[in-house]
Design a protein around this motif. Structure first.
Motif, short mmCIF file in Angstrom:
data_model
loop_
_atom_site.label_atom_id
_atom_site.label_comp_id
_atom_site.label_asym_id
_atom_site.label_seq_id
_atom_site.Cartn_x
_atom_site.Cartn_y
_atom_site.Cartn_z
N LYS A 172 47.68 -3.74 8.85
CA LYS A 172 48.28 -5.08 8.90
C LYS A 172 47.52 -6.08 8.03
O LYS A 172 48.14 -6.93 7.38
CB LYS A 172 48.35 -5.57 10.35
CG LYS A 172 49.40 -4.83 11.16
CD LYS A 172 49.55 -5.39 12.56
CE LYS A 172 50.63 -4.64 13.32
NZ LYS A 172 50.87 -5.21 14.65
N ILE A 173 46.21 -5.96 7.99
CA ILE A 173 45.41 -6.84 7.12
C ILE A 173 45.75 -6.56 5.66
O ILE A 173 45.94 -7.50 4.87
CB ILE A 173 43.90 -6.67 7.39
CG1 ILE A 173 43.54 -7.24 8.76
CG2 ILE A 173 43.08 -7.34 6.29
CD1 ILE A 173 42.11 -6.95 9.19
N ALA A 174 45.85 -5.29 5.28
CA ALA A 174 46.19 -4.93 3.91
C ALA A 174 47.59 -5.44 3.54
O ALA A 174 47.80 -5.96 2.43
CB ALA A 174 46.12 -3.42 3.72
N LYS A 175 48.52 -5.35 4.46
CA LYS A 175 49.88 -5.83 4.22
C LYS A 175 49.89 -7.35 4.03
O LYS A 175 50.55 -7.87 3.12
CB LYS A 175 50.80 -5.43 5.37
CG LYS A 175 52.23 -5.84 5.18
CD LYS A 175 53.10 -5.40 6.35
CE LYS A 175 54.53 -5.88 6.18
NZ LYS A 175 55.36 -5.56 7.34
N LEU A 176 49.15 -8.05 4.87
CA LEU A 176 49.08 -9.50 4.76
C LEU A 176 48.46 -9.92 3.43
O LEU A 176 48.96 -10.82 2.74
CB LEU A 176 48.27 -10.09 5.92
CG LEU A 176 48.07 -11.60 5.91
CD1 LEU A 176 49.42 -12.33 6.03
CD2 LEU A 176 47.12 -12.03 7.01
N GLU A 177 47.38 -9.27 3.03
CA GLU A 177 46.74 -9.58 1.74
C GLU A 177 47.70 -9.31 0.59
O GLU A 177 47.75 -10.06 -0.38
CB GLU A 177 45.46 -8.79 1.57
CG GLU A 177 44.32 -9.30 2.42
CD GLU A 177 43.03 -8.52 2.21
OE1 GLU A 177 43.06 -7.46 1.56
OE2 GLU A 177 41.99 -8.98 2.70
N SER A 178 48.46 -8.24 0.72
CA SER A 178 49.43 -7.91 -0.32
C SER A 178 50.49 -9.00 -0.43
O SER A 178 50.89 -9.39 -1.51
CB SER A 178 50.08 -6.57 0.00
OG SER A 178 51.12 -6.29 -0.91
N GLN A 179 50.94 -9.52 0.71
CA GLN A 179 51.94 -10.58 0.70
C GLN A 179 51.37 -11.88 0.13
O GLN A 179 52.05 -12.57 -0.63
CB GLN A 179 52.46 -10.83 2.12
CG GLN A 179 53.31 -9.70 2.66
CD GLN A 179 53.66 -9.89 4.14
OE1 GLN A 179 53.08 -10.73 4.82
NE2 GLN A 179 54.62 -9.12 4.60
N ILE A 180 50.15 -12.18 0.48
CA ILE A 180 49.56 -13.44 0.02
C ILE A 180 49.18 -13.36 -1.46
O ILE A 180 49.51 -14.26 -2.23
CB ILE A 180 48.30 -13.79 0.87
CG1 ILE A 180 48.73 -14.14 2.29
CG2 ILE A 180 47.54 -14.96 0.25
CD1 ILE A 180 47.56 -14.35 3.25
N PHE A 181 48.51 -12.32 -1.85
CA PHE A 181 47.97 -12.23 -3.20
C PHE A 181 48.83 -11.41 -4.16
O PHE A 181 48.53 -11.32 -5.35
CB PHE A 181 46.53 -11.69 -3.18
CG PHE A 181 45.60 -12.54 -2.36
CD1 PHE A 181 45.29 -13.83 -2.76
CD2 PHE A 181 45.08 -12.07 -1.17
CE1 PHE A 181 44.44 -14.62 -2.02
CE2 PHE A 181 44.22 -12.85 -0.42
CZ PHE A 181 43.92 -14.13 -0.84
N GLY A 182 49.86 -10.74 -3.65
CA GLY A 182 50.76 -9.98 -4.50
C GLY A 182 50.14 -8.74 -5.13
O GLY A 182 50.45 -8.40 -6.25
N ASN A 183 49.22 -8.08 -4.41
CA ASN A 183 48.56 -6.90 -4.97
C ASN A 183 49.42 -5.65 -4.87
O ASN A 183 49.16 -4.66 -5.52
CB ASN A 183 47.22 -6.63 -4.25
CG ASN A 183 46.22 -7.73 -4.51
OD1 ASN A 183 46.35 -8.49 -5.46
ND2 ASN A 183 45.23 -7.85 -3.66
#
Length: 110
Positions: free
Chosen positions: A97-108
């Protein structure tokens, strides 16, 4: 009128009071002109702020969070589980979930 230096009986040139007054007036006049220029330039200058795309996305996410409905029953149930020591955290699910959130915020793109 002349002003004599009386400090420690040191011989210094006499100061003409009229010249001193003129110099002070010139200094005040220069100060007022400087203040006018500073005021005019500050009136003409406009401040602006621009946000980076990441900051804009974060701001939008915060707005959505505020607007989201709250399931008070679920919140109370979780509070009770935490208080009672019954709440268990699954580290794998948390990491995903943390990785998914970071992906949504930073677009990685995780």
């Amino acid at each position: 009128m002349t002003i004599n230096n009386i400090n420690n009986n040191i011989n210094k040139p006499q100061i003409d009071g009229q010249k001193l007054a003129q110099q002070q007036m010139q200094g005040q006049s220069a100060d007022s002109k400087t203040a006018q220029v500073a005021t005019q330039s500050s009136v003409l200058r406009q401040d602006s702020v621009s946000l980076t795309p990441s900051a804009q996305q974060l701001s939008q996410a915060q707005k959505k969070d505020v607007e989201a409905p709250v399931n008070q029953e679920k919140v109370d149930k979780l509070k009770k589980a935490i208080t009672d020591g019954d709440y268990k955290i699954n580290p794998d699910v948390l990491a995903q979930k943390i990785a998914k959130l970071e992906s949504q915020i930073f677009g990685n793109g995780a």
